[in-house]
Design a protein around this motif. Structure first.
Motif, PDB file in Angstrom:
ATOM      1  N   UNK A   1       0.798  -1.238   0.000  1.00 59.09           N
ATOM      2  CA  UNK A   1       0.000   0.000   0.000  1.00 59.09           C
ATOM      3  C   UNK A   1       0.820   1.273   0.000  1.00 59.09           C
ATOM      4  N   UNK A   2       1.932   1.261   0.709  1.00 54.47           N
ATOM      5  CA  UNK A   2       2.730   2.497   0.791  1.00 54.47           C
ATOM      6  C   UNK A   2       3.440   2.788  -0.530  1.00 54.47           C
ATOM      7  N   UNK A   3       3.853   1.732  -1.213  1.00 58.90           N
ATOM      8  CA  UNK A   3       4.671   1.914  -2.414  1.00 58.90           C
ATOM      9  C   UNK A   3       3.896   1.766  -3.726  1.00 58.90           C
ATOM     10  N   UNK A   4       2.625   1.421  -3.616  1.00 64.79           N
ATOM     11  CA  UNK A   4       1.854   1.153  -4.843  1.00 64.79           C
ATOM     12  C   UNK A   4       1.552   2.432  -5.620  1.00 64.79           C
ATOM     13  N   UNK A   5       1.652   2.319  -6.936  1.00 62.34           N
ATOM     14  CA  UNK A   5       1.234   3.429  -7.802  1.00 62.34           C
ATOM     15  C   UNK A   5      -0.269   3.360  -8.032  1.00 62.34           C
ATOM     16  N   UNK A   6      -0.810   2.136  -8.065  1.00 60.40           N
ATOM     17  CA  UNK A   6      -2.241   1.938  -8.320  1.00 60.40           C
ATOM     18  C   UNK A   6      -2.812   0.938  -7.324  1.00 60.40           C
ATOM     19  N   UNK A   7      -3.998   1.234  -6.829  1.00 54.59           N
ATOM     20  CA  UNK A   7      -4.628   0.342  -5.854  1.00 54.59           C
ATOM     21  C   UNK A   7      -6.013  -0.061  -6.354  1.00 54.59           C
ATOM     22  N   UNK A   8      -6.279  -1.372  -6.349  1.00 51.63           N
ATOM     23  CA  UNK A   8      -7.638  -1.839  -6.649  1.00 51.63           C
ATOM     24  C   UNK A   8      -8.421  -1.800  -5.344  1.00 51.63           C
ATOM     25  N   UNK A   9      -9.471  -1.002  -5.319  1.00 52.46           N
ATOM     26  CA  UNK A   9     -10.220  -0.784  -4.078  1.00 52.46           C
ATOM     27  C   UNK A   9     -11.645  -1.335  -4.236  1.00 52.46           C
ATOM     28  N   UNK A  10     -12.038  -2.194  -3.300  1.00 54.42           N
ATOM     29  CA  UNK A  10     -13.420  -2.675  -3.284  1.00 54.42           C
ATOM     30  C   UNK A  10     -14.244  -1.714  -2.420  1.00 54.42           C
ATOM     31  N   UNK A  11     -15.410  -1.312  -2.912  1.00 57.00           N
ATOM     32  CA  UNK A  11     -16.242  -0.374  -2.150  1.00 57.00           C
ATOM     33  C   UNK A  11     -17.714  -0.637  -2.454  1.00 57.00           C
ATOM     34  N   UNK A  12     -18.562  -0.285  -1.486  1.00 58.57           N
ATOM     35  CA  UNK A  12     -20.000  -0.515  -1.649  1.00 58.57           C
ATOM     36  C   UNK A  12     -20.632   0.588  -2.491  1.00 58.57           C
ATOM     37  N   UNK A  13     -21.303   0.170  -3.553  1.00 56.88           N
ATOM     38  CA  UNK A  13     -22.031   1.138  -4.374  1.00 56.88           C
ATOM     39  C   UNK A  13     -23.535   1.072  -4.081  1.00 56.88           C
ATOM     40  N   UNK A  14     -23.999  -0.053  -3.520  1.00 56.36           N
ATOM     41  CA  UNK A  14     -25.414  -0.157  -3.151  1.00 56.36           C
ATOM     42  C   UNK A  14     -25.544  -1.121  -1.970  1.00 56.36           C
ATOM     43  N   UNK A  15     -25.631  -0.555  -0.776  1.00 53.26           N
ATOM     44  CA  UNK A  15     -25.609  -1.390   0.434  1.00 53.26           C
ATOM     45  C   UNK A  15     -26.806  -2.344   0.500  1.00 53.26           C
ATOM     46  N   UNK A  16     -27.939  -1.942  -0.108  1.00 49.98           N
ATOM     47  CA  UNK A  16     -29.136  -2.789  -0.025  1.00 49.98           C
ATOM     48  C   UNK A  16     -28.938  -4.123  -0.743  1.00 49.98           C
ATOM     49  N   UNK A  17     -27.935  -4.189  -1.604  1.00 47.80           N
ATOM     50  CA  UNK A  17     -27.734  -5.421  -2.387  1.00 47.80           C
ATOM     51  C   UNK A  17     -26.705  -6.369  -1.771  1.00 47.80           C
ATOM     52  N   UNK A  18     -26.198  -6.043  -0.580  1.00 51.00           N
ATOM     53  CA  UNK A  18     -25.240  -6.929   0.096  1.00 51.00           C
ATOM     54  C   UNK A  18     -24.002  -7.163  -0.750  1.00 51.00           C
ATOM     55  N   UNK A  19     -23.619  -8.443  -0.866  1.00 49.22           N
ATOM     56  CA  UNK A  19     -22.379  -8.723  -1.610  1.00 49.22           C
ATOM     57  C   UNK A  19     -22.527  -8.412  -3.103  1.00 49.22           C
ATOM     58  N   UNK A  20     -23.783  -8.239  -3.555  1.00 49.06           N
ATOM     59  CA  UNK A  20     -23.989  -7.865  -4.969  1.00 49.06           C
ATOM     60  C   UNK A  20     -23.960  -6.345  -5.163  1.00 49.06           C
ATOM     61  N   UNK A  21     -23.707  -5.610  -4.083  1.00 54.11           N
ATOM     62  CA  UNK A  21     -23.677  -4.137  -4.175  1.00 54.11           C
ATOM     63  C   UNK A  21     -22.275  -3.578  -3.983  1.00 54.11           C
ATOM     64  N   UNK A  22     -21.282  -4.416  -4.272  1.00 50.13           N
ATOM     65  CA  UNK A  22     -19.879  -3.990  -4.102  1.00 50.13           C
ATOM     66  C   UNK A  22     -19.234  -3.875  -5.482  1.00 50.13           C
ATOM     67  N   UNK A  23     -18.389  -2.858  -5.652  1.00 53.76           N
ATOM     68  CA  UNK A  23     -17.739  -2.658  -6.953  1.00 53.76           C
ATOM     69  C   UNK A  23     -16.239  -2.447  -6.754  1.00 53.76           C
ATOM     70  N   UNK A  24     -15.483  -2.567  -7.838  1.00 53.96           N
ATOM     71  CA  UNK A  24     -14.019  -2.425  -7.775  1.00 53.96           C
ATOM     72  C   UNK A  24     -13.587  -1.162  -8.516  1.00 53.96           C
ATOM     73  N   UNK A  25     -12.660  -0.419  -7.910  1.00 55.76           N
ATOM     74  CA  UNK A  25     -12.160   0.817  -8.519  1.00 55.76           C
ATOM     75  C   UNK A  25     -10.647   0.820  -8.544  1.00 55.76           C
ATOM     76  N   UNK A  26     -10.095   1.346  -9.621  1.00 57.29           N
ATOM     77  CA  UNK A  26      -8.651   1.524  -9.649  1.00 57.29           C
ATOM     78  C   UNK A  26      -8.341   2.964  -9.238  1.00 57.29           C
ATOM     79  N   UNK A  27      -7.629   3.110  -8.131  1.00 60.69           N
ATOM     80  CA  UNK A  27      -7.325   4.446  -7.604  1.00 60.69           C
ATOM     81  C   UNK A  27      -5.828   4.702  -7.763  1.00 60.69           C
ATOM     82  N   UNK A  28      -5.524   5.874  -8.317  1.00 65.30           N
ATOM     83  CA  UNK A  28      -4.112   6.231  -8.522  1.00 65.30           C
ATOM     84  C   UNK A  28      -3.542   6.858  -7.263  1.00 65.30           C
TER      85      UNK A  28
END
Ligand code: CAA
Length: 380
Positions: A160-187
């Motif tokens: 995490x400290x040295x990464x240029x890019x991080x794949x981040x899992x985050x909730x986009x729709x909490x009502x959908x539980x595990x089906x409401x999570x999405x992945x983002x590439x953060x610089x």
């Protein structure tokens, strides 16, 4: 299942072995003591094609197979398990996910540098309240026009400290539980994205493990990897492969422990003869050697299934469960055979134990591996 290695696989294994002995071994003790990230070695791993081993050459990778990757990771981890996990996360968790589910834009912009080793990646799933219970994601991604705003905290992030890019899992729709999570590439350097805390660890001390904080961190919508709601499955499928990598890392530590114990038992004399000549020591070494061989068979089986496009989640969990368990056992026995010398830093075996323990914890604890295996028994 055929476990004969091809010429290429053997060549990759020899290259990794030579690299580990020449480039990692000389400073590995110092880096462990100082908790120093192996920047120069990671750069060279990239130049060797070891940071994106299974990514096609058109996207910056080496275009190799899973068995080559396993063999390389084992050799690197035999000498320096911290370098092993840096390599494993970049290959198994970051490059794999982007190669499978990234779009053309993401592959061109992010996968190419990650796979060629000019950039480093991290994978951010775990949170303060989402470790084993990974779907309990509290990090929120809120859509706003052409971007998302990320808010939350991620824990235990390797690289995490040295990464240029991080794949981040985050909730986009909490009502959908595990089906409401999405992945983002953060610089790295994105406004609102910061490193919150660096951990001081028992082992693999020259790899970095940090918490990440996201406060209204603006991420372009084009950086969402896969569809909205695919994030949990993205993480689980990616971790299936990651577990094979961690099993290979654990195998490396176990074999290093066996080799060190075998060497020492032939040099150390007690009661006028090398301690190897005592059955008590021979039995320990025989047990260790048997476990090490069994672990490699499980790892290769999982790797082959993945390579052949077959279902491999259960095999990966079995390989990780067993290899991590025997890595701890072999390191403990190596210390026992070294006696007092095993307990001090003069010999490497105390580090093997410190490094081995984490393999029973990250990328799914042994308890989670049991659960994955037991659930898959019901599906057969
Ligand atoms: N592949 C594809 N889909 C999967 C899957 C897999 N391996 N595992 C689960 N899914 C799917 C399920 O089929 C299910 O789909 P449906 O809802 O459509 O039926 C959905 O995902 C939810 O699955 P579960 O009901 O099984 O989910 P759960 O909440 O019971 O959790 C778990 C399952 C196995 C415990 C999971 O949470 C888990 O693996 N936890 C451990 C997390 C982990 O390994 N963390 C490691 C962090 S990363 C790290 O350590 C990297 C590092 O830095 C070194």
């Amino acid at each position: 299942m055929n476990f004969d290695f091809t010429e290429t696989q053997l060549m990759i294994r020899d290259t990794a072995k030579k690299f580990a002995e020449d480039e990692l071994a000389p400073d590995s003790v110092e880096r462990d003591e100082k908790e120093e990230f192996p920047h120069a070695a990671v750069k060279k791993l990239g130049e060797l094609g070891f940071m994106g081993m299974m990514v096609p050459e058109e996207f910056g990778g080496a275009g190799l197979d899973m068995v080559s990757y396993i063999l390389a990771l084992e050799e690197i981890s035999k000498i320096d398990a911290a370098a092993g996990v840096i390599m494993s996360v970049n290959n198994s968790l970051v490059c794999f996910g982007l190669n499978e589910w990234g779009n053309d834009f993401q592959k061109e912009k992010y996968l190419k540098p990650l796979a060629s080793g000019t950039a480093l990646g991290a994978f951010a799933l775990s949170e303060p309240e989402a470790g084993s219970d990974a779907s309990n994601q509290r990090t929120i991604a809120t859509r706003s026009g052409d971007h998302y705003l990320l808010n939350g905290t991620k824990n235990w992030i390797t690289n995490g400290e040295n990464a240029d890019y991080v794949l981040v899992m985050a909730t986009t729709d909490r009502s959908k539980g595990s089906h409401g999570i999405s992945t983002f590439l953060v610089e790295k350097g994105s406004p609102g994205f910061s490193i919150a805390k660096k951990e001081k660890k028992l082992g693999i001390r020259s790899s970095d493990t940090v918490s990440l904080a996201f406060q209204d961190c603006k991420v372009p919508a084009e950086n969402r990897v896969g569809d909205e709601g695919f994030g949990f499955r993205f993480a689980m499928k990616t971790l299936d492969g990651g577990r094979v990598g961690i099993a290979a890392q654990a195998y490396g530590i176990a074999e290093a422990s066996l080799n060190a114990a075998l060497r020492y038992s032939q040099q150390r004399k007690a009661f006028d003869k090398p301690i190897f000549e005592f059955q008590a020591i021979q039995f320990k070494l025989a047990e260790m050697a048997t476990k090490v061989d069994a672990a490699q068979l499980l790892i290769l089986k999982a790797g082959k299934l993945k390579e052949d496009g077959k279902s491999y989640g259960k095999a990966a969990a079995m390989a990780k469960l067993f290899a991590s368990k025997i890595a701890v056992e072999c390191a403990l026995e190596a210390i026992q055979i070294h006696g007092g010398y095993g307990y001090v830093r003069e010999y490497l075996v105390e580090r093997y134990l410190r490094d081995a323990k984490i393999t029973e914890i990250y990328e799914g604890t042994s308890e989670i591996q049991h659960l994955v295996i037991a659930r898959s028994l019901l599906k057969e």
